[in-house]
Design a protein around this motif. Structure first.
Motif, PDB file in Angstrom:
ATOM      1  N   PHE A 103       3.423 111.922 -14.371  1.00  0.00           N
ATOM      2  CA  PHE A 103       2.138 111.383 -14.803  1.00  0.00           C
ATOM      3  C   PHE A 103       1.806 111.791 -16.237  1.00  0.00           C
ATOM      4  O   PHE A 103       1.209 111.015 -16.989  1.00  0.00           O
ATOM      5  N   VAL A 104       2.182 112.996 -16.633  1.00  0.00           N
ATOM      6  CA  VAL A 104       1.955 113.434 -18.015  1.00  0.00           C
ATOM      7  C   VAL A 104       2.792 112.606 -18.977  1.00  0.00           C
ATOM      8  O   VAL A 104       2.322 112.172 -20.036  1.00  0.00           O
ATOM      9  N   ARG A 105       4.047 112.362 -18.634  1.00  0.00           N
ATOM     10  CA  ARG A 105       4.916 111.547 -19.496  1.00  0.00           C
ATOM     11  C   ARG A 105       4.372 110.120 -19.618  1.00  0.00           C
ATOM     12  O   ARG A 105       4.424 109.518 -20.698  1.00  0.00           O
ATOM     13  N   MET A 106       3.866 109.601 -18.521  1.00  0.00           N
ATOM     14  CA  MET A 106       3.258 108.268 -18.548  1.00  0.00           C
ATOM     15  C   MET A 106       2.030 108.251 -19.458  1.00  0.00           C
ATOM     16  O   MET A 106       1.849 107.345 -20.278  1.00  0.00           O
ATOM     17  N   SER A 107       1.188 109.272 -19.322  1.00  0.00           N
ATOM     18  CA  SER A 107      -0.056 109.299 -20.100  1.00  0.00           C
ATOM     19  C   SER A 107       0.214 109.445 -21.593  1.00  0.00           C
ATOM     20  O   SER A 107      -0.513 108.881 -22.419  1.00  0.00           O
ATOM     21  N   ALA A 108       1.247 110.197 -21.963  1.00  0.00           N
ATOM     22  CA  ALA A 108       1.579 110.361 -23.375  1.00  0.00           C
ATOM     23  C   ALA A 108       1.907 109.018 -24.013  1.00  0.00           C
ATOM     24  O   ALA A 108       1.480 108.721 -25.136  1.00  0.00           O
ATOM     25  N   LEU A 122      11.360 106.283 -19.611  1.00  0.00           N
ATOM     26  CA  LEU A 122      10.029 105.856 -19.191  1.00  0.00           C
ATOM     27  C   LEU A 122       9.426 104.893 -20.215  1.00  0.00           C
ATOM     28  O   LEU A 122       8.712 103.956 -19.846  1.00  0.00           O
ATOM     29  N   LEU A 123       9.723 105.098 -21.492  1.00  0.00           N
ATOM     30  CA  LEU A 123       9.242 104.175 -22.517  1.00  0.00           C
ATOM     31  C   LEU A 123       9.845 102.791 -22.311  1.00  0.00           C
ATOM     32  O   LEU A 123       9.145 101.774 -22.464  1.00  0.00           O
ATOM     33  N   ARG A 124      11.121 102.727 -21.940  1.00  0.00           N
ATOM     34  CA  ARG A 124      11.734 101.422 -21.646  1.00  0.00           C
ATOM     35  C   ARG A 124      11.039 100.764 -20.451  1.00  0.00           C
ATOM     36  O   ARG A 124      10.812  99.544 -20.441  1.00  0.00           O
TER      37      ARG A 124
END
Length: 428
Positions: free
Chosen positions: A283-288, A326-328
């Motif tokens: 969730f942190v990686r998504m929020s960033a 996750l960016l992809r």
């Protein structure tokens, strides 16, 4: 934004107590039970009143904009019949228009999205206002608006994202929170997370910047680069937000995690705890990703927004900032291709994204190769509104070692847009 400074202005009552002339500030029910496309309006149609009586458990009314609760006995049947007769008596056109407004056409997708975003922003504003005053915040108030966004993005998130791009003045933090919630829920849905996880992602997005209520408004709303001291204060907002939320009973720990760590980076150069790699939760990686994307694509009075294509292209080059896989996935969830991306069109041509199109999902693509014939084509700029993009492709798969040179050749005529003038990435 709605002013919540007067505690006597708003009154929560049962839905069955709704009366004509009340101004509905909020409907407390799920999206599925909501009989209206908007949640704030003057109640002047008996049919609307009856629908609220039948399906809405509770409502909040604004006493400054409409009537309050009548504490008298219900009229006798004869009196009610007389009132019905009076309603049929011809009256001045303006009065009739107020009492019995003309039926409007069904709301468009954009109107629905705007109503949802406005309602969500009002709710976020209230909660943030409570935090600013040092009061405990009522997080369950977010549940209805998160549900509304969830239902909207289930049909496609593009319109919801579009209506949150324009942010003015002191609205920025609230609309930004709604936008990040929408982006996180769209990404969570794309990743195949559960419905509960999607809604937690939305809650986390809504609350990730609540710590900004402890930052001076002159810093939060500053149009330009922050000074060293201002930047230091701004960078306290994840810590302050965490302190506000950790006292909320039964709050999902992932919401706390996002609030504190949404400015962390994969290489450990973020803040406030310099976490990196596997120390950062999903969730942190998504929020960033979602936080930065909305910030750089937002339209502000003092800066040009990056287009979605430009933003994604630049974000893919920031080594160490984001989880690249996750960016992809985020790019795929948006249905938007970065500048320079190799794509296959419906016509089975390969091309590179070179310009904005009618919408972010339909850019201009420079075609140069026909797949069925395995033949090069004269470069042509094609509007994908009429020849849709099927999917992204890998240049090295199709062209091997000569792909870098071929890419440069095809892109040679593309003029890269000037970057917007905005303060450092990650300070908002």
């Amino acid at each position: 934004m709605t002013d919540r400074s007067d505690p006597n202005r708003y009154l929560r009552i049962e839905g069955r107590q709704a009366e004509l002339g009340m101004y509905i500030d909020a409907l407390h029910c799920s999206w599925l039970d909501n009989p209206f496309w908007r949640t704030s309006f003057l109640l002047n149609d008996p049919r609307d009143r009856d629908q609220i009586h039948a399906s809405v458990p509770h409502i909040t009314i604004d006493l400054a904009k409409g009537r309050g609760l009548t504490l008298t006995a219900a009229p006798a049947p004869a009196a009610a019949a007389a009132a019905a007769i009076v309603e049929e008596v011809p009256a001045d056109d303006a009065i009739v228009a107020r009492i019995r407004p003309r039926r409007r056409k069904p709301p468009t997708e954009a109107e629905l999205a705007t109503a949802i975003a406005d309602d969500a922003a009002r709710t976020v504003s209230r909660l943030f206002g409570e935090a600013r005053l040092g009061h405990s915040i009522h997080v369950p108030a977010l549940a209805p608006v998160v549900e509304e966004i969830a239902q909207a993005i289930a049909k496609g998130s593009a319109t919801m994202i579009a209506v949150t791009r324009l942010k003015e003045g002191d609205q920025y933090t609230y609309i930004h929170s709604v936008a990040v919630a929408t982006l996180m829920m769209g990404l969570a849905q794309h990743l195949g997370l559960s419905k509960d996880d999607i809604r937690v992602a939305g809650m986390a997005g809504m609350l990730h910047d609540i710590g900004k209520m402890q930052v001076a408004s002159s810093i939060v709303d500053k149009a330009g680069k922050l000074s060293i001291s201002e930047l230091a204060e701004m960078r306290q907002h994840p810590h302050w937000g965490y302190n506000v939320l950790r006292n909320v009973e039964d709050l999902d720990p992932r919401i706390l995690d996002v609030c504190r760590h949404h400015h962390e980076k994969m290489d450990g150069t973020g803040y406030p705890d310099n976490l990196k790699g596997d120390q950062l939760s999903l969730f942190v990686r998504m929020s960033a990703i979602c936080d930065v994307y909305d910030a750089v694509t937002s339209i502000r009075s003092y800066k040009r927004a990056w287009s979605p294509h430009e933003a994604l292209a630049r974000m893919t080059t920031w080594c160490g900032h984001f989880d690249t896989d996750l960016l992809r996935s985020f790019i795929a969830s948006l249905g938007i291709q970065p500048y320079g991306a190799l794509v296959r069109l419906h016509s089975n041509r390969l091309g590179l994204v070179v310009h904005e199109g009618a919408t972010p999902q339909t850019p201009i693509v420079r075609t140069f190769f026909h797949i069925p014939d395995q033949q090069a084509l004269p470069p042509e700029d094609v509007a994908t509104a009429t020849d849709p993009i099927l999917r992204g492709e890998r240049g090295d798969y199709w062209f091997g070692e000569r792909w870098p040179d071929l890419y440069d050749e095809i892109m040679a005529r593309t003029v890269e847009p000037e970057p917007p003038q905005w303060r450092q990435v990650g300070t908002g």
